[in-house]
Design an enzyme around this catalytic site. Structure first.
Site, PDB file in Angstrom:
ATOM      1  N   CYS A 156       1.116  -1.279  -0.359  1.00 25.20           N
ATOM      2  CA  CYS A 156      -0.277   0.201  -0.326  1.00 25.20           C
ATOM      3  C   CYS A 156       1.229   1.418   0.077  1.00 25.20           C
ATOM      4  O   CYS A 156      -0.012   2.317  -0.239  1.00 25.20           O
ATOM      5  CB  CYS A 156      -0.842  -0.124   1.069  1.00 25.20           C
ATOM      6  SG  CYS A 156      -2.126  -1.005   0.847  1.00 25.20           S
TER       7      CYS A 156
HETATM    8  C1  LIG Z   1     -11.050  -5.227   8.456  1.00 28.04           C
HETATM    9  C2  LIG Z   1     -12.231  -4.388   9.205  1.00 28.04           C
HETATM   10  C3  LIG Z   1     -12.878  -2.862   8.562  1.00 28.04           C
HETATM   11  C4  LIG Z   1     -12.554  -4.995  10.614  1.00 28.04           C
HETATM   12  O1  LIG Z   1     -13.065  -5.074  11.674  1.00 28.04           O
HETATM   13  P1  LIG Z   1     -13.495  -4.841  12.848  1.00 28.04           P
HETATM   14  O2  LIG Z   1     -14.257  -4.796  13.571  1.00 28.04           O
HETATM   15  O3  LIG Z   1     -12.329  -5.173  13.293  1.00 28.04           O
HETATM   16  O4  LIG Z   1     -14.181  -6.705  13.042  1.00 28.04           O
HETATM   17  P2  LIG Z   1     -13.680  -7.650  12.795  1.00 28.04           P
HETATM   18  O5  LIG Z   1     -12.708  -9.132  11.936  1.00 28.04           O
HETATM   19  O6  LIG Z   1     -13.081  -7.622  14.639  1.00 28.04           O
HETATM   20  O7  LIG Z   1     -15.303  -8.263  13.329  1.00 28.04           O
HETATM   21  C5  LIG Z   1     -16.142  -8.091  14.394  1.00 28.04           C
HETATM   22  C6  LIG Z   1     -17.332  -9.340  14.467  1.00 28.04           C
HETATM   23  O8  LIG Z   1     -18.346  -9.061  13.133  1.00 28.04           O
HETATM   24  C7  LIG Z   1     -18.081 -10.012  12.078  1.00 28.04           C
HETATM   25  N1  LIG Z   1     -17.708 -10.052  10.730  1.00 28.04           N
HETATM   26  C8  LIG Z   1     -16.826  -9.655  10.254  1.00 28.04           C
HETATM   27  N2  LIG Z   1     -16.973  -9.684   8.434  1.00 28.04           N
HETATM   28  C9  LIG Z   1     -18.312  -9.373   8.849  1.00 28.04           C
HETATM   29  C10 LIG Z   1     -18.955  -8.968   7.383  1.00 28.04           C
HETATM   30  N3  LIG Z   1     -19.111  -9.299   6.425  1.00 28.04           N
HETATM   31  N4  LIG Z   1     -20.453  -8.710   8.144  1.00 28.04           N
HETATM   32  C11 LIG Z   1     -20.822  -9.376   8.833  1.00 28.04           C
HETATM   33  N5  LIG Z   1     -20.223  -9.447  10.424  1.00 28.04           N
HETATM   34  C12 LIG Z   1     -19.106  -9.407  10.183  1.00 28.04           C
HETATM   35  C13 LIG Z   1     -16.795 -10.660  12.935  1.00 28.04           C
HETATM   36  O9  LIG Z   1     -17.397 -12.513  12.718  1.00 28.04           O
HETATM   37  C14 LIG Z   1     -17.073 -10.719  14.275  1.00 28.04           C
HETATM   38  O10 LIG Z   1     -17.872 -11.018  15.034  1.00 28.04           O
HETATM   39  P3  LIG Z   1     -17.997 -11.182  16.601  1.00 28.04           P
HETATM   40  O11 LIG Z   1     -17.058 -10.383  17.066  1.00 28.04           O
HETATM   41  O12 LIG Z   1     -19.021 -12.153  16.684  1.00 28.04           O
HETATM   42  O13 LIG Z   1     -16.645 -12.621  17.040  1.00 28.04           O
HETATM   43  C15 LIG Z   1     -10.740  -3.821  10.518  1.00 28.04           C
HETATM   44  O14 LIG Z   1      -9.873  -4.456  11.091  1.00 28.04           O
HETATM   45  C16 LIG Z   1      -9.931  -2.984  10.721  1.00 28.04           C
HETATM   46  O15 LIG Z   1     -10.027  -2.077   9.396  1.00 28.04           O
HETATM   47  N6  LIG Z   1      -8.431  -3.164  10.019  1.00 28.04           N
HETATM   48  C17 LIG Z   1      -7.499  -2.188   9.146  1.00 28.04           C
HETATM   49  C18 LIG Z   1      -6.964  -2.530   8.730  1.00 28.04           C
HETATM   50  C19 LIG Z   1      -7.278  -2.396   7.337  1.00 28.04           C
HETATM   51  O16 LIG Z   1      -8.540  -1.995   6.828  1.00 28.04           O
HETATM   52  N7  LIG Z   1      -6.380  -2.454   6.500  1.00 28.04           N
HETATM   53  C20 LIG Z   1      -6.722  -2.269   5.149  1.00 28.04           C
HETATM   54  C21 LIG Z   1      -5.397  -3.374   4.256  1.00 28.04           C
HETATM   55  S1  LIG Z   1      -4.022  -1.012   4.129  1.00 28.04           S
END
Ligand SMILES: CC(C)(COP(=O)(O)OP(=O)(O)OC[C@H]1O[C@@H](n2cnc3c(N)ncnc32)[C@H](O)[C@@H]1OP(=O)(O)O)[C@@H](O)C(=O)NCCC(=O)NCCS
Length: 376
Positions: A156
């Site tokens: 990135c």
């Molecule tokens: C990727 C990202 C958006 C995910 O958000 P998050 O809040 O961390 O979500 P999690 O993966 O911890 O999941 C939270 C819950 O949502 C659920 N979930 C994950 N994807 C889902 C989807 N597509 N639809 C519905 N629920 C979903 C998970 O199962 C989890 O459920 P649980 O709490 O019952 O276990 C977030 O971690 C992020 O922004 N990270 C930064 C890194 C990034 O964006 N990198 C890109 C490359 S640089």
């Protein structure tokens, strides 16, 4: 040593759009089909059933509302879940070069320059279509540029790292101008079958014309400084490579596509990026308050809000840290450049802005620029 400027930027935007609604409908149909096929194993407790994705989660967790892709039908086909590209004969321009040429021509035209004004091409992207010949050399040839071309990949942060390489070439007199192109065909390495990340990426290409200040357009942005940083992490990784064949790997193996530990990335990268930016500005004798706008990498809305808050000690306005990921999703290295491309026309001479990317590696790259020209 020459003073150096960003003379212009250009963009290629694919014509096909996938909304969150379309994406989720396709994923949920895929999950339903998988659960039917594996119904016995699921009932016997040998396999976990796939749970549906949903639009509200995606928008709340990421800020993404849609993404552009080069080929939509294959991605949304629940029996396929990846774009469908037709192999091209070697006599035809490759897809990655084609979109890079379109973005580069846009940048040249906006600066009022032609291929004859450019001495080099850097193709900087998170993935290359092939090993060799370098994509940049094909792009250079298609544009009719004499000189050199080479590829580089810092995920990135490829665009900002590419800008530093271009700036150094121009600063030292090796080139009058260098085009940095960032063709990001993320749809080909995104795991569309993985609910945790299927919403993250989109396709695009950006181009940046880096030129000697004395021959750049009057309203160019002088590059005041660049700063690069890397620190190894496995939290964003893609193991696909030329060894995969010798390892007898299935191209669909999960680790041969984009994989991330999203929470860890969020927690670790935000403070690193804010600190990097503050240090870079400090080294140039500037403070965050001197910066009119931050063109940040576009991976996740909350990430950008947190970084701005750490840097400024308050929330940034949409004017100070513009968001484009609602429209484009995460476009890997192109995100901060799209933000700059879309949001610089209102800069007054003398005003300062900062481009900053962050991502896999980990890698962080920043570029501080000042608008040239005479105040109205
Ligand atoms: C990727 C990202 C958006 C995910 O958000 P998050 O809040 O961390 O979500 P999690 O993966 O911890 O999941 C939270 C819950 O949502 C659920 N979930 C994950 N994807 C889902 C989807 N597509 N639809 C519905 N629920 C979903 C998970 O199962 C989890 O459920 P649980 O709490 O019952 O276990 C977030 O971690 C992020 O922004 N990270 C930064 C890194 C990034 O964006 N990198 C890109 C490359 S640089």
């Amino acid at each position: 040593m020459h003073r150096v400027a960003i003379s212009s930027t250009g963009i290629f935007v694919p014509s096909e759009v996938i909304t969150n609604q379309e994406l989720v409908a396709s994923y949920n149909r895929y999950a339903e089909l998988q659960n039917q096929v594996h119904a016995d194993a699921i009932a016997a407790g040998q396999q976990v059933a796939l749970t549906p994705s949903n639009v509200e989660f995606i928008e709340k967790a990421s800020g993404i509302k849609q993404r552009y892709v080069l080929e939509k039908e294959g991605v949304l086909d629940p029996e396929r879940m990846r774009p469908r590209f037709t192999p091209r004969p070697d006599s035809q321009i490759s897809l990655m070069a084609e979109i890079a040429v379109a973005a580069a021509q846009d940048a040249l035209q906006r600066a009022g320059k032609t291929a004859a004004d450019v001495d080099g091409v850097i193709c900087a992207a998170a993935n290359m279509q092939r090993a060799y010949p370098a994509m940049a050399v094909e792009i250079q040839s298609a544009l009719g540029i004499e000189g050199f071309g080479f590829d580089m990949n810092v995920a990135c942060s490829s665009a900002t790292f590419g800008i530093e390489m271009a700036v150094n070439s121009v600063k030292t007199g090796c080139a009058r101008a260098v085009l940095v192109v960032d063709p990001e065909i993320t749809s080909a390495h995104l795991a569309w079958k993985d609910r945790d990340c299927h919403f993250i990426f989109g396709d695009v290409c950006t181009a940046i014309l880096v030129e000697r200040l004395d021959i750049a357009p009057a309203n160019a942005f002088e590059v005041l400084g660049t700063k690069l940083q890397t620190s190894f992490s496995n939290n964003i990784r893609n193991n696909f490579g030329f060894m995969s064949r010798a390892e007898d790997r299935d191209p669909d193996d999960r680790d041969l596509l984009f994989v991330q530990e999203g929470r860890k990335v969020f927690k670790e990268v935000c403070p690193m990026a804010a600190e990097h930016m503050a240090e870079h500005l400090g080294a140039l004798g500037l403070t965050p308050a001197d910066v009119r706008r931050f063109w940040l990498h576009q991976a996740n809305l909350s990430m950008n809000q947190l970084i701005s808050r750490k840097l400024l000690g308050r929330d940034a306005t949409a004017e100070e840290a513009p968001v484009i990921l609602d429209e484009f999703a995460n476009t890997a290295s192109a995100g901060s450049i799209i933000s700059f491309h879309r949001n610089h026309a209102d800069f007054e001479p003398g005003q300062v802005g900062m481009i900053c990317s962050f991502g896999a590696g980990y890698s962080i790259g920043s570029v501080v620029v000042r608008r040239q020209g005479v105040a109205a």
